[in-house]
Each structure stands twice: as C-alpha cells, then as structure tokens.
Design a protein around this motif. Sequence first.
Motif, short mmCIF file in Angstrom:
data_model
loop_
_atom_site.label_atom_id
_atom_site.label_comp_id
_atom_site.label_asym_id
_atom_site.label_seq_id
_atom_site.Cartn_x
_atom_site.Cartn_y
_atom_site.Cartn_z
N ASP A 162 -25.77 -17.60 -17.67
CA ASP A 162 -25.52 -18.80 -16.86
C ASP A 162 -24.79 -18.50 -15.57
O ASP A 162 -24.13 -19.37 -15.00
CB ASP A 162 -24.71 -19.82 -17.68
N CYS A 163 -24.91 -17.26 -15.08
CA CYS A 163 -24.21 -16.86 -13.86
C CYS A 163 -25.21 -16.27 -12.87
O CYS A 163 -26.04 -15.43 -13.24
CB CYS A 163 -23.13 -15.83 -14.19
N LEU A 164 -25.14 -16.71 -11.63
CA LEU A 164 -25.99 -16.19 -10.55
C LEU A 164 -25.13 -15.49 -9.52
O LEU A 164 -24.08 -16.00 -9.13
CB LEU A 164 -26.76 -17.34 -9.88
N TYR A 165 -25.59 -14.32 -9.09
CA TYR A 165 -24.89 -13.61 -8.01
C TYR A 165 -25.73 -13.69 -6.74
O TYR A 165 -26.94 -13.45 -6.76
CB TYR A 165 -24.67 -12.14 -8.39
N VAL A 166 -25.09 -14.04 -5.63
CA VAL A 166 -25.76 -14.22 -4.35
C VAL A 166 -25.15 -13.30 -3.31
O VAL A 166 -23.93 -13.31 -3.11
CB VAL A 166 -25.65 -15.69 -3.87
N GLY A 167 -25.98 -12.50 -2.66
CA GLY A 167 -25.48 -11.58 -1.64
C GLY A 167 -26.55 -11.25 -0.62
O GLY A 167 -27.71 -11.65 -0.76
N ASP A 168 -26.15 -10.48 0.38
CA ASP A 168 -27.05 -10.22 1.51
C ASP A 168 -27.56 -8.80 1.62
O ASP A 168 -28.46 -8.54 2.41
CB ASP A 168 -26.33 -10.56 2.82
N CYS A 169 -26.98 -7.87 0.89
CA CYS A 169 -27.30 -6.47 1.13
C CYS A 169 -27.64 -5.73 -0.15
O CYS A 169 -27.49 -6.26 -1.26
CB CYS A 169 -26.15 -5.77 1.86
N VAL A 170 -28.09 -4.50 0.01
CA VAL A 170 -28.49 -3.66 -1.12
C VAL A 170 -27.32 -3.48 -2.08
O VAL A 170 -27.52 -3.49 -3.31
CB VAL A 170 -29.01 -2.31 -0.61
N VAL A 186 -29.88 -13.25 0.31
CA VAL A 186 -29.95 -14.13 1.48
C VAL A 186 -30.05 -13.27 2.73
O VAL A 186 -29.34 -12.27 2.86
CB VAL A 186 -28.75 -15.09 1.53
N LEU A 187 -30.91 -13.66 3.65
CA LEU A 187 -31.21 -12.83 4.81
C LEU A 187 -30.37 -13.21 6.02
O LEU A 187 -30.86 -13.32 7.14
CB LEU A 187 -32.71 -12.95 5.15
N HIS A 188 -29.07 -13.38 5.81
CA HIS A 188 -28.15 -13.68 6.91
C HIS A 188 -27.77 -12.44 7.70
O HIS A 188 -27.31 -12.54 8.84
CB HIS A 188 -26.85 -14.28 6.35
N GLY A 189 -27.88 -11.27 7.08
CA GLY A 189 -27.33 -10.06 7.68
C GLY A 189 -28.39 -9.13 8.24
O GLY A 189 -29.45 -9.56 8.71
N THR A 190 -28.10 -7.84 8.19
CA THR A 190 -29.00 -6.84 8.77
C THR A 190 -29.95 -6.24 7.74
O THR A 190 -30.87 -5.51 8.11
CB THR A 190 -28.18 -5.69 9.39
N THR A 191 -29.75 -6.52 6.46
CA THR A 191 -30.64 -6.01 5.42
C THR A 191 -31.94 -6.79 5.45
O THR A 191 -31.94 -8.01 5.54
CB THR A 191 -29.98 -6.12 4.04
N THR A 192 -33.04 -6.08 5.35
CA THR A 192 -34.35 -6.72 5.45
C THR A 192 -34.82 -7.27 4.09
O THR A 192 -34.33 -6.86 3.03
CB THR A 192 -35.41 -5.73 5.95
N ARG A 193 -35.79 -8.16 4.16
CA ARG A 193 -36.42 -8.68 2.95
C ARG A 193 -36.99 -7.54 2.11
O ARG A 193 -36.85 -7.51 0.88
CB ARG A 193 -37.52 -9.67 3.32
#
Length: 214
Positions: A162-170, A186-193
């Motif tokens: 029941d826990c989700l982790y959300v981040g932008d990078c590898v 999430v694609l807010h940063g410099t890491t690509t899809r």
Amino acid sequence: MRQYKTYLFDFDYTLVDSSNGIVMCFRHVLDKHGYKNVDDRAIKRTIGMTLDDAFALLTGVSGREVLVSYRKEYVAKADVCMSDNTILFSEVTNVLQALKQQGSKIGVISTKYRYRIMEFVNRHFPAGFFDIVVGGEDVSKAKPSPEGVWYAMKQLNSDTRDCLYVGDCVIDAQTAQAAALDFVGVLHGTTTREELLAYPHIAIIDDLGTIRVK
C-alpha cells in the motif's frame, strides 16, 4: 492508477525545482577550486546523488578529505541561498492536498539534509503537513539503499503493498526496486523517459498532476 495508503516522494526535481540553488552552490565551490569547465547541465545531472559522490563525478577527485571539504563549502553556501532559489512545481500543492484529503499519508525521502528540506517546507506548508521527512542525516546509507524508505514505512505503519514511491531519477527507481515498492517516475528533471523505463514502474508521468486521486 490505484489509490495507495502511503505516498513517499523524492524532493529535488520531484516536488521542487531547486536546480538554480544547487547550481549556484556547486559553482561556488567548483570555481573556487579551479573547475571552471564543468557546465550547468553536468551539475544538474548529479541531482539526487550525495554531495560527495557528485563532487567526485564532477571533479575526478577521490580523496575523502578533499570531498568532505568541498561538501562543507557547498553546505555553507546553501545555508545562505538554497531555499530562496527553490520553487515548488506548479501542481504539487494541489496534488499533495488531494492525497491528504483522501486519507493517504505523505512523506519525503531525500539525500538532501532534512533540516534544509524543513526550512523550505515550513515556508510553504502548515506545520505537520508531511507525515514524515527523511533526509540524508537520518540514514547510514543514502539512496538507492532502501534504508530511508523502510524507516519511513515503519514510522508510518505502512507496508509494501500500500505504499508508492515517486521520484525523478534512476537513483529513485533503484530505491523503489530495492524496497520492493511500486514506483512512478516523474519527468521534472534531467533523467529521460527511456532511462526510467529500464526499471520496474507503474507509470512514467510528465508531472504529478497525472497521479489520479479519488
């Protein structure tokens, strides 16, 4: 996307754009020590790493004492300018409020120091808005070690289902994988899809507004 009881977020490039402040602080140290050929994009690509690892990558220095001294110079500069040069992504407040209204717990897991995160959070949110904030000083091993995530889950009485982790990078994707948690990139940063797609994930989204809440 199903509803979770707990949502754990990375901080930099996930909830906030702190890139201006981070570049200022790195530039302060790098210029002082003659590393003038490091461009801003290279600096931004280190966001999510520990400061020691970032300086090692940017400078090629491996000596522990030197890296610690660079980190201390960075922190001293950040004490002056970081919060003033950090902004919330436009959708974040509404998304977090909606998650709280549906009864979910929310937390932050970051390599950034907790006191620095709280300095910013206290400017923008009511006291106690986040159920937990875990910073770099709270763990013995930084992400992608799952230590910080597991600590938060224990404090919040949460389980992996029941826990989700959300981040932008590898590093965030690796953290979620190590903790056996569902992951949203999430694609807010410099890491690509494409870089995030290489890791287990529920979704890769352009901004947090895509997290559907009931």
